[in-house]
Scaffold this active site. Structure first.
Site, PDB file in Angstrom:
ATOM      1  N   GLU A   1      37.519  14.224 -11.686  1.00 56.64           N
ATOM      2  CA  GLU A   1      38.653  15.031 -11.221  1.00 56.64           C
ATOM      3  C   GLU A   1      39.264  15.653 -12.462  1.00 56.64           C
ATOM      4  O   GLU A   1      39.954  14.977 -13.223  1.00 56.64           O
ATOM      5  CB  GLU A   1      39.650  14.155 -10.457  1.00 56.64           C
ATOM      6  CG  GLU A   1      40.614  14.962  -9.603  1.00 56.64           C
ATOM      7  CD  GLU A   1      41.970  15.119 -10.239  1.00 56.64           C
ATOM      8  OE1 GLU A   1      42.127  16.110 -11.004  1.00 56.64           O
ATOM      9  OE2 GLU A   1      42.848  14.292 -10.002  1.00 56.64           O
TER      10      GLU A   1
ATOM     11  N   CYS B   1      47.538  18.216 -12.815  1.00 53.18           N
ATOM     12  CA  CYS B   1      46.305  18.991 -12.631  1.00 53.18           C
ATOM     13  C   CYS B   1      46.383  19.937 -11.438  1.00 53.18           C
ATOM     14  O   CYS B   1      45.670  20.940 -11.393  1.00 53.18           O
ATOM     15  CB  CYS B   1      45.115  18.055 -12.490  1.00 53.18           C
ATOM     16  SG  CYS B   1      45.275  16.850 -11.160  1.00 53.18           S
TER      17      CYS B   1
END
Length: 296
Positions: A63, A97
């Site tokens: 990720e 993120c």
């Protein structure tokens, strides 16, 4: 301590403290480690994949970074959108993120939204807040190195011709606080538009129609998250499906919930956290076939 108190058997949950270049590298290289799940930068994700290939081909789920689009159509509830967009960009000083730092606003409401977005952003410029303050929005950057990185991106934006609309300066001299920052008059090739800054910096752009914004929003190497604000549910679903991103959020910011899988595509990585699909990353399917009497 909490894991022990919860009753986990010994050995189920272990912690190996250390930096990525030491502890992380050792785990990635270890021949007895069968799987690595990593959250972090795209650059480090590449290193983990390379190490896996050179050792025991351990399974990897990543990720990684994001340069996520936030799309605001002219029929959107602007009060609702503003309430999500501001924290969606600036919470944790943009060190998230899924931060929606590329903001696309339909040209017919661009000026209006920029006005209210500017007013809301300016509240964070007045002073920083402690990261331990639950009511605070604007906390410091994590380190001197990250502070310098963010300031370099701000300088780059100005040098490449973007308009520094608001912010862009350090707040005080204690802690690594940077003002919430908005750039306008940006173009797709600028670093502040293409690269993940991981700081409180947003770029805002106009778009003409649905086709135009889909093309612009997907013009990125990343594909982690996307956000769409509109009151037309059919358009919302069309655009959400057209986004080259692992997740799409409609009339809310990137706010993953436990039952729904989350993960990226393109250079935002692969594999899933959360939801049923996350279990697949840590499960090995095995087929066992038994002959119950068939003769050749």
């Amino acid at each position: 301590e909490l894991v022990t108190k919860a009753g986990f058997p010994p050995g189920v949950f272990n912690v190996v403290p250390g930096y990525g270049s030491t502890a992380g590298q050792a785990l990635a290289e270890h021949m007895d480690v069968g799987s690595i799940g990593f959250t972090g930068s795209t650059a480090v994700g590449r290193k983990i994949m390379e190490t896996s290939a050179k050792t025991n081909l351990k399974r990897v789920s990543l990720e990684l970074g994001g340069k996520n689009p936030t799309i605001i159509f002219d029929d959107a509830d602007l009060t609702l959108a503003l309430g999500w967009v501001v924290p969606g960009v600036f919470i944790h000083s943009g060190q998230v993120c899924v931060a929606g730092t590329r903001i696309f606003v339909q040209e017919t409401i661009y000026d209006k939204f920029l006005e209210i977005f500017t007013a809301a952003t300016s509240q964070g410029i007045k002073k920083g807040s402690s990261p331990f303050d639950p009511t605070g929005l604007h906390s410091p950057l994590i380190s001197q190195a990250q502070y310098e990185r963010v300031m370099n991106y701000i300088s780059s934006g100005k040098q490449e011709g973007a308009s520094l609309h608001i912010g862009g300066q350090r707040i005080g001299t204690t802690g690594y606080f940077v003002e919430p920052t908005i750039f306008t008059d940006v173009t797709p090739e600028m670093k502040i538009v293409r690269e993940e800054i991981f700081g409180p910096v947003a770029v805002i752009m106009k778009f003409k129609d649905e086709a135009d914004v889909i093309e612009k929003a997907n013009n990125t190497v990343y594909g982690l998250s996307s956000v769409v604000f509109t009151q037309d549910i059919n358009r919302a679903v069309r655009v959400a499906h057209a986004m080259e991103a692992g997740s799409a959020f409609i009339n809310t910011a990137s706010d993953p919930i436990t039952p729904v899988s989350f993960g990226g595509v393109k250079q935002s990585g692969f594999g899933k956290d959360l939801g049923q699909h996350a279990l697949d990353e840590y499960t090995i399917a095995k087929s066992v076939q038994i002959n119950l009497g068939a003769q050749l």
